[in-house]
Structures are given as structure tokens and as C-alpha cells.
Design a protein around this motif. Structure first.
Motif, PDB file in Angstrom:
ATOM      1  N   ALA A  61       0.829  -1.207   0.000  1.00 27.56           N
ATOM      2  CA  ALA A  61       0.000   0.000   0.000  1.00 27.56           C
ATOM      3  C   ALA A  61       0.862   1.255   0.000  1.00 27.56           C
ATOM      4  CB  ALA A  61      -0.936  -0.002   1.206  1.00 27.56           C
ATOM      5  N   TYR A  62       1.899   1.260   0.824  1.00 31.14           N
ATOM      6  CA  TYR A  62       2.742   2.449   0.920  1.00 31.14           C
ATOM      7  C   TYR A  62       3.547   2.662  -0.354  1.00 31.14           C
ATOM      8  CZ  TYR A  62       5.466   6.148   2.957  1.00 31.14           C
ATOM      9  OH  TYR A  62       6.045   7.365   3.213  1.00 31.14           O
ATOM     10  N   ALA A  63       3.994   1.572  -0.980  1.00 29.55           N
ATOM     11  CA  ALA A  63       4.734   1.705  -2.233  1.00 29.55           C
ATOM     12  C   ALA A  63       3.855   2.323  -3.321  1.00 29.55           C
ATOM     13  CB  ALA A  63       5.256   0.348  -2.681  1.00 29.55           C
ATOM     14  N   VAL A  64       2.630   1.845  -3.439  1.00 30.08           N
ATOM     15  CA  VAL A  64       1.716   2.395  -4.438  1.00 30.08           C
ATOM     16  C   VAL A  64       1.384   3.843  -4.097  1.00 30.08           C
ATOM     17  CG1 VAL A  64      -0.581   2.191  -5.474  1.00 30.08           C
ATOM     18  CG2 VAL A  64       0.766   0.132  -5.021  1.00 30.08           C
ATOM     19  N   TRP A  65       1.073   4.096  -2.827  1.00 28.57           N
ATOM     20  CA  TRP A  65       0.704   5.435  -2.370  1.00 28.57           C
ATOM     21  C   TRP A  65       1.833   6.430  -2.629  1.00 28.57           C
ATOM     22  CZ3 TRP A  65       1.126   7.537   3.145  1.00 28.57           C
ATOM     23  CH2 TRP A  65       0.386   8.717   3.299  1.00 28.57           C
ATOM     24  N   SER A  66       3.024   6.089  -2.205  1.00 31.90           N
ATOM     25  CA  SER A  66       4.129   7.037  -2.355  1.00 31.90           C
ATOM     26  C   SER A  66       4.555   7.180  -3.814  1.00 31.90           C
ATOM     27  CB  SER A  66       5.309   6.632  -1.472  1.00 31.90           C
ATOM     28  OG  SER A  66       5.768   5.343  -1.816  1.00 31.90           O
ATOM     29  N   GLY A  67       4.573   6.087  -4.563  1.00 38.53           N
ATOM     30  CA  GLY A  67       4.963   6.160  -5.967  1.00 38.53           C
ATOM     31  C   GLY A  67       4.005   7.010  -6.785  1.00 38.53           C
ATOM     32  N   ALA A  68       2.726   6.749  -6.630  1.00 41.30           N
ATOM     33  CA  ALA A  68       1.723   7.540  -7.349  1.00 41.30           C
ATOM     34  C   ALA A  68       1.743   8.987  -6.878  1.00 41.30           C
ATOM     35  CB  ALA A  68       0.332   6.932  -7.153  1.00 41.30           C
ATOM     36  N   GLY A  69       1.922   9.176  -5.580  1.00 39.20           N
ATOM     37  CA  GLY A  69       1.971  10.531  -5.035  1.00 39.20           C
ATOM     38  C   GLY A  69       3.129  11.337  -5.593  1.00 39.20           C
ATOM     39  N   ILE A  70       4.299  10.729  -5.680  1.00 40.37           N
ATOM     40  CA  ILE A  70       5.471  11.421  -6.223  1.00 40.37           C
ATOM     41  C   ILE A  70       5.219  11.844  -7.664  1.00 40.37           C
ATOM     42  CG2 ILE A  70       7.854  11.070  -7.011  1.00 40.37           C
ATOM     43  CD1 ILE A  70       8.209   9.315  -4.454  1.00 40.37           C
ATOM     44  N   ALA A  71       4.705  10.931  -8.460  1.00 35.28           N
ATOM     45  CA  ALA A  71       4.456  11.243  -9.867  1.00 35.28           C
ATOM     46  C   ALA A  71       3.403  12.339 -10.011  1.00 35.28           C
ATOM     47  CB  ALA A  71       4.026   9.981 -10.606  1.00 35.28           C
ATOM     48  N   LEU A  72       2.307  12.227  -9.267  1.00 37.86           N
ATOM     49  CA  LEU A  72       1.230  13.213  -9.391  1.00 37.86           C
ATOM     50  C   LEU A  72       1.621  14.589  -8.847  1.00 37.86           C
ATOM     51  CD1 LEU A  72      -1.780  10.912  -8.488  1.00 37.86           C
ATOM     52  CD2 LEU A  72      -1.280  11.939 -10.726  1.00 37.86           C
ATOM     53  N   VAL A  73       2.316  14.625  -7.723  1.00 38.21           N
ATOM     54  CA  VAL A  73       2.754  15.913  -7.167  1.00 38.21           C
ATOM     55  C   VAL A  73       3.746  16.573  -8.121  1.00 38.21           C
ATOM     56  CG1 VAL A  73       4.090  16.996  -5.312  1.00 38.21           C
ATOM     57  CG2 VAL A  73       2.261  15.396  -4.762  1.00 38.21           C
ATOM     58  N   GLY A  94      10.231   7.877 -13.291  1.00 42.51           N
ATOM     59  CA  GLY A  94       9.937   6.693 -14.100  1.00 42.51           C
ATOM     60  C   GLY A  94      10.365   5.405 -13.408  1.00 42.51           C
ATOM     61  N   LEU A  95      11.522   5.420 -12.774  1.00 47.48           N
ATOM     62  CA  LEU A  95      11.996   4.231 -12.058  1.00 47.48           C
ATOM     63  C   LEU A  95      11.115   3.918 -10.854  1.00 47.48           C
ATOM     64  CD1 LEU A  95      15.847   4.808 -12.254  1.00 47.48           C
ATOM     65  CD2 LEU A  95      14.536   2.967 -13.372  1.00 47.48           C
ATOM     66  N   ILE A  96      10.659   4.963 -10.171  1.00 52.71           N
ATOM     67  CA  ILE A  96       9.747   4.745  -9.040  1.00 52.71           C
ATOM     68  C   ILE A  96       8.465   4.088  -9.533  1.00 52.71           C
ATOM     69  CG2 ILE A  96       8.268   5.920  -7.352  1.00 52.71           C
ATOM     70  CD1 ILE A  96      10.620   7.977  -7.076  1.00 52.71           C
TER      71      ILE A  96
END
Length: 111
Positions: A61-73, A94-96
């Protein structure tokens, strides 16, 4: 894992992205409206993340949350704040995102 779990995670991500994006506008919590967006956004984000964790492992959950958050922010910062994203930043994001995809495709606990 139910679709509701993924909906909770999407709401958590959206709330966190809104809150993080409003941090700059809050100017150190000196501006009331953006500051309230930050506080409410983070509260919603953690609440819905906690609901997500009922059915999804915290690491996934945290990997998806943080990865998507980084890209969207980063995307929002590029659009709203005219932040430039160089090749290094784009490659890192992209790597994230690739890591999140690999985690979801190959993890037995993500499904």
C-alpha cells in the motif's frame, strides 16, 4: 483484495496529493485556506490509508501510495508552479513508477 480497497487507496493518494500540492500555497501555515486544505487532505489521506491496510499489506500500500503521489505531485508542480523537470528527475520518477508496477505484478500479497 476488493475493489473497495483500491478505491480507499485512490482516495488516500488523491487526498495526499491535494494536501502536498497546497503546502506551497500555505506559506508556512500563514494562509488559512490553503493551510486547512493541507490539514484536511492529510487527515483524509491517513484515514483512507488506514482503511486500505485492512486488506492490503502495508509495504504494498505504501509503495503504491508514495509512488503515485510522487508522480502526481511532480506533475502538478510542473503545471501549477512551473517547476522544471529535467532528465534526471523524469528518469527517477519513471523508475519509481516501474518499481510500483513490478511490485504489483510480481507480489503475491498485492492481489
Amino acid at each position: 483484495m476488493s475493489g473497495l480497497t483500491w478505491l480507499y487507496l485512490a482516495i488516500a493518494i488523491s487526498s495526499e496529493v491535494a494536501a502536498t500540492s497546497a503546502l506551497k500555497l500555505a506559506e508556512g501555515f500563514t494562509r488559512p485556506v490553503p493551510s486547512m486544505v493541507v490539514i484536511a487532505g492529510y487527515a483524509l489521506a491517513f484515514y483512507f490509508l488506514s482503511l486500505t491496510l485492512r486488506d492490503m499489506p502495508v509495504g504494498v500500500a505504501y509503495a503504491v501510495w508514495s509512488g503515485a503521489g510522487i508522480a502526481l505531485v511532480s506533475l502538478i508542480a510542473w503545471i501549477i508552479y512551473n517547476q522544471t523537470l529535467g532528465a534526471g528527475e523524469l528518469a527517477g520518477i519513471g523508475l519509481i513508477m516501474l518499481g510500483v508496477v513490478v511490485l504489483n505484478v510480481f507480489s503475491k500479497t498485492a492481489h
